[in-house]
Scaffold this active site. Structure first.
Site, PDB file in Angstrom:
ATOM      1  N   LYS A  76      13.408  -8.676  -7.857  1.00 21.37           N
ATOM      2  CA  LYS A  76      12.176  -9.469  -7.790  1.00 21.37           C
ATOM      3  C   LYS A  76      12.254 -10.587  -8.830  1.00 21.37           C
ATOM      4  CE  LYS A  76       7.268  -8.774  -6.998  1.00 21.37           C
ATOM      5  NZ  LYS A  76       6.222  -7.822  -6.647  1.00 21.37           N
ATOM      6  N   GLU A 119      -5.503   3.092  -0.570  1.00 25.34           N
ATOM      7  CA  GLU A 119      -6.943   3.051  -0.821  1.00 25.34           C
ATOM      8  C   GLU A 119      -7.684   4.207  -0.168  1.00 25.34           C
ATOM      9  OE1 GLU A 119      -5.079   0.473   0.102  1.00 25.34           O
ATOM     10  OE2 GLU A 119      -5.247  -0.967  -1.526  1.00 25.34           O
ATOM     11  N   ARG A 121     -10.218  -0.643   3.645  1.00 25.01           N
ATOM     12  CA  ARG A 121      -9.278   0.411   4.041  1.00 25.01           C
ATOM     13  C   ARG A 121      -9.866   1.805   3.819  1.00 25.01           C
ATOM     14  NH1 ARG A 121      -3.518  -0.891   3.936  1.00 25.01           N
ATOM     15  NH2 ARG A 121      -3.469  -2.416   5.614  1.00 25.01           N
TER      16      ARG A 121
HETATM   17  C1  LIG Z   1      -4.063  -2.686   1.269  1.00 25.98           C
HETATM   18  C2  LIG Z   1      -3.583  -3.510   0.116  1.00 25.98           C
HETATM   19  N1  LIG Z   1      -3.740  -3.062  -1.143  1.00 25.98           N
HETATM   20  C3  LIG Z   1      -3.317  -3.801  -2.184  1.00 25.98           C
HETATM   21  C4  LIG Z   1      -2.730  -5.003  -1.978  1.00 25.98           C
HETATM   22  C5  LIG Z   1      -2.341  -5.884  -3.158  1.00 25.98           C
HETATM   23  N2  LIG Z   1      -0.894  -6.150  -3.158  1.00 25.98           N
HETATM   24  C6  LIG Z   1      -0.386  -7.298  -2.706  1.00 25.98           C
HETATM   25  S1  LIG Z   1       1.261  -7.355  -2.783  1.00 25.98           S
HETATM   26  C7  LIG Z   1       1.325  -5.832  -3.475  1.00 25.98           C
HETATM   27  C8  LIG Z   1       2.632  -5.259  -3.864  1.00 25.98           C
HETATM   28  C9  LIG Z   1       3.581  -5.198  -2.724  1.00 25.98           C
HETATM   29  O1  LIG Z   1       4.790  -4.711  -3.205  1.00 25.98           O
HETATM   30  P1  LIG Z   1       6.055  -4.723  -2.273  1.00 25.98           P
HETATM   31  O2  LIG Z   1       5.679  -4.327  -0.895  1.00 25.98           O
HETATM   32  O3  LIG Z   1       7.097  -3.907  -2.924  1.00 25.98           O
HETATM   33  O4  LIG Z   1       6.489  -6.232  -2.210  1.00 25.98           O
HETATM   34  P2  LIG Z   1       7.049  -7.158  -3.402  1.00 25.98           P
HETATM   35  O5  LIG Z   1       5.878  -7.991  -3.843  1.00 25.98           O
HETATM   36  O6  LIG Z   1       7.562  -6.278  -4.496  1.00 25.98           O
HETATM   37  O7  LIG Z   1       8.106  -7.964  -2.777  1.00 25.98           O
HETATM   38  C10 LIG Z   1       0.046  -5.298  -3.626  1.00 25.98           C
HETATM   39  C11 LIG Z   1      -0.269  -3.999  -4.221  1.00 25.98           C
HETATM   40  C12 LIG Z   1      -2.599  -5.441  -0.646  1.00 25.98           C
HETATM   41  N3  LIG Z   1      -2.065  -6.628  -0.352  1.00 25.98           N
HETATM   42  N4  LIG Z   1      -3.014  -4.684   0.361  1.00 25.98           N
END
Ligand SMILES: Cc1ncc(C[n+]2csc(CCOP(=O)(O)OP(=O)(O)O)c2C)c(N)n1
Length: 655
Positions: A280, A366, A394
């Site tokens: 990342k 959630e 959610r």
């Molecule tokens: C239902 C929900 N909860 C929380 C989030 C907030 N959120 C956005 S991106 C993310 C992390 C995603 O991590 P990953 O899938 O590993 O992707 P990366 O950003 O590491 O590439 C979170 C928790 C969201 N988008 N949707």
């Protein structure tokens, strides 16, 4: 830049050699840093997925084949390769490109998202529809390891594994969610990576033992040990058991390997999971060193990585919430805090540090968080469930079925309520007053400033609560200075901020300050507003509302929530059923999705900024008064007399 300017569509990507693709990746990385340093946005996830995105565009035939991005905040490279390169500087700006995939924006965006863990289910939908229509195209879901922790992703995997449709899931594993990924699934994925290293080591040992005389004996012993722990070491076993063929993990920054592997798995049948390891923030030192800080970032200096500082000298609501939670933690041992992968976003970092045993980050889960909080409350704890308004959607059933129905004292702390700005419609907290209002026995409190938020939170720990309480607050700075003392709050009661008069404005949360600003402007024009801080949306303060009904001939409600099912409709319902014959108007979020852009611009667009509110009230009152004729002079003070307080008499009820 040599290659990027020539790319107008994925067809142009296909013309390049592998070495040229590598160069293209370098150019795109530079461009991402340049763009995001000027617009703000999701930096680290995009930097980590450049090679993967290019390889997908190279190997698959777009837009015939479908790429379904999870969360879809990692689609900046995809946008650049699909004809949107020249508009990148409009990213997340009003009327500009969205920060996420969006069907209306491009024929290459097959499915929009913003919330996590949807990609596998959506991709399976595409695959099922394709097969029913007897069409022939590939479907690929691209999901991060963070999103993979969401229950919805596993429902999708489970169903896909049994339907056996041709479907490729690319797991982009960088070991980070927004913060470090948490939970058993995340550990499992990390173990697979470790196994990969183990596999290499094992081969080396094998070669080495070949040199010994008693090599057969040594190798037999090694094999026995290996067999006994094999169940633990077969990579991807979990996915295999769910009906997927597992490949990987492979290096997600090795363009040649990515292209070769994708070409190999592209034509395989059934559900396939390709595990790709990425870094990342890759390629930009500040982001690679601190992917958390640069996950979602404001404008920054691209040379130093220094992020622009906030404009306001006042703290954000998030900060006030976080500080208050530390106070609550000290006040009572039964206080526990729960977040769903948003420890920093919700302001809980200090609480987590101070009370690690009373803090739970459950991952992107959630729904689970809601029921988990219900369990905690049922067992005597006082849970504070800190989830953004949009993500609480959610957990709707959990709030209804597990929390409210059982009268459990869970405090729902809903940050990012109202319009969030540049993240746009997937993230606006536009609906919570509506979807919570209909739930029996649930109190909804909306502070008008940081002091009130603090007071409300203290109340919820000091008192026995008969059921759940939701407190919603915006993505904004608080409008007034914080005071040292915790204020007293009369629970369930609205606050009259002026004396009662002909024109009453019942304002909720952020709209109180806007109503006050409107009142100042209108006062100069000879119109006096009575302002009520309607800080409890459920139950309504019927004593105060009845008083308003008796006194005012014009009643307006203002809320930063969907008009449908919101505060205004609840007030209108009361007024109508209780014989109010004056004029009524509700201001709020209209019945359409609001796009992205700065909060200020969006509030203006929907008429909720102080100027628009002023104009609306003026027109409403003026129009109403004209109809009522003689009332006009009662309501408008004479010009030149503007500053003088004028007593406005009771308006006859007959029209
Ligand atoms: C239902 C929900 N909860 C929380 C989030 C907030 N959120 C956005 S991106 C993310 C992390 C995603 O991590 P990953 O899938 O590993 O992707 P990366 O950003 O590491 O590439 C979170 C928790 C969201 N988008 N949707």
């Amino acid at each position: 830049m040599k290659f990027l300017p020539q790319i107008d569509s994925p067809a142009d990507v296909k013309k390049l050699t592998t070495d040229e693709l590598v160069e293209l990746a370098g150019e795109i990385r530079q461009e991402i840093v340049t763009v995001v340093s000027q617009t703000g946005g999701h930096l680290a996830t995009n930097l980590g997925s450049v090679e993967l995105t290019i390889a997908l565009h190279y190997v698959f035939d777009l837009p015939t084949d479908k790429l379904i991005w999870d969360v879809s905040n990692q689609t900046y490279t995809h946008k650049m390769l699909t004809g949107r390169r020249e508009r990148m500087l409009t990213l997340r700006q009003y009327n500009g490109l969205a920060g996420f995939a969006k069907r209306e924006e491009s024929e290459y965006d097959h499915f929009g998202a913003g919330h996590a863990s949807t990609s596998i289910s959506a991709a399976l939908g595409f695959a099922a529809a394709r097969d029913n229509a007897e069409l022939d195209y590939k479907v690929v879901a691209i999901i991060g390891d963070g999103a993979m922790t969401g229950g919805l992703a596993f429902e999708g995997l489970d169903n896909a594994g049994s339907l056996k449709k041709d479907l490729l899931v690319v797991l982009n594993d960088n070991n980070w969610s927004i913060s470090k990924s948490v939970g058993a699934i995340s550990k499992y994925l990390t173990n697979i990576m470790v196994d990969e290293k183990y596999n290499k080591l094992r081969n080396e040992i094998w070669d080495l033992t070949g040199r010994f005389k008693r090599r057969d004996k040594i190798r037999e012993t090694i094999s026995n040990i290996e067999d006994s722990i094999k169940g633990l070491l077969v990579p991807g076993k979990l996915f295999e058991k769910l009906g997927f063929r597992y490949f990987g993990p492979i290096d997600g920054h090795d363009m040649g390997l990515l292209v070769k592997t994708l070409q190999q798995v592209k034509n395989l049948h059934g559900p396939i999971l390709l595990h790709v390891a990425t870094i990342k923030g890759k390629g930009y030192k500040p982001a690679e060193g601190n992917p958390f800080k640069y996950h979602g970032v404001g404008k920054f200096d691209k040379i130093t990585g220094q992020v622009s500082s906030r404009q306001s000298d006042k703290p954000t609501y998030t900060k006030v919430f976080g500080d208050t939670m530390v106070e609550l933690g000290a006040k009572s041992d039964r206080v526990v805090a729960i977040t769903a992968a948003m420890v920093a976003g919700t302001g809980l970092v200090d609480f987590a540090d101070k009370y690690p045993n009373r803090f739970f980050d459950v991952g992107i889960a959630e729904g689970h968080a809601g029921t988990f909080a219900a369990g905690l409350a049922a067992a005597g704890a006082r849970p504070y469930l800190a989830v953004y308004s949009t993500f609480m959607q959610r957990a709707f059933d959990q709030v209804v079925h597990d929390i409210a129905l059982q009268g459990l004292p869970v405090v729902l702390c809903m940050d990012r309520s109202g319009l969030v700005g540049d993240d746009g419609p997937t993230h606006h907290g536009a609906f919570d007053l509506s979807y919570l209002s209909m739930i029996p026995d649930l109190t909804i409190a909306v502070p008008r400033d940081g002091n009130e938020l603090r007071a409300m939170l203290h109340y919820t720990v000091d008192q026995e609560l008969p059921g759940p309480v939701a407190i919603r607050y915006p993505r904004d700075s608080v409008p007034t200075d914080m005071v040292d003392e915790v204020q007293d709050i009369e629970w369930g009661k609205w606050e009259a901020l002026t004396s009662m008069g002909e024109i009453a404005v019942l304002a909720v949360g952020t709209m109180v300050a806007h109503a006050q600003q409107a009142a100042e402007i209108l006062s100069d024009k000879g119109i006096d507003l009575s302002i009520v801080n309607a800080r409890f949306v459920k139950p309504l303060d019927l004593v105060m509302l009845s008083r308003v009904k008796e006194t005012a001939s014009f009643i307006l409600t203002i809320e930063e929530n969907a008009l449908r099912g919101g505060f205004g409709q609840a007030v209108a319902d009361f007024l109508l059923t209780h014989g109010y014959t004056g004029r009524f108007k509700a201001l709020g979020i209209p019945d359409r999705f609001i796009m992205h852009g700065s909060r200020t611009l969006l509030l203006k667009e929907i008429g909720l900024d102080p100027d628009s509110i002023t104009a609306t009230i003026e027109a409403f009152v003026s129009d109403g008064a004209k109809h009522i004729g003689f009332l006009h002079k009662l309501i408008f003070r004479k010009n030149g007399n503007a500053k003088k307080k004028v007593e406005v008499g009771r308006v006859p009820q007959s029209r």
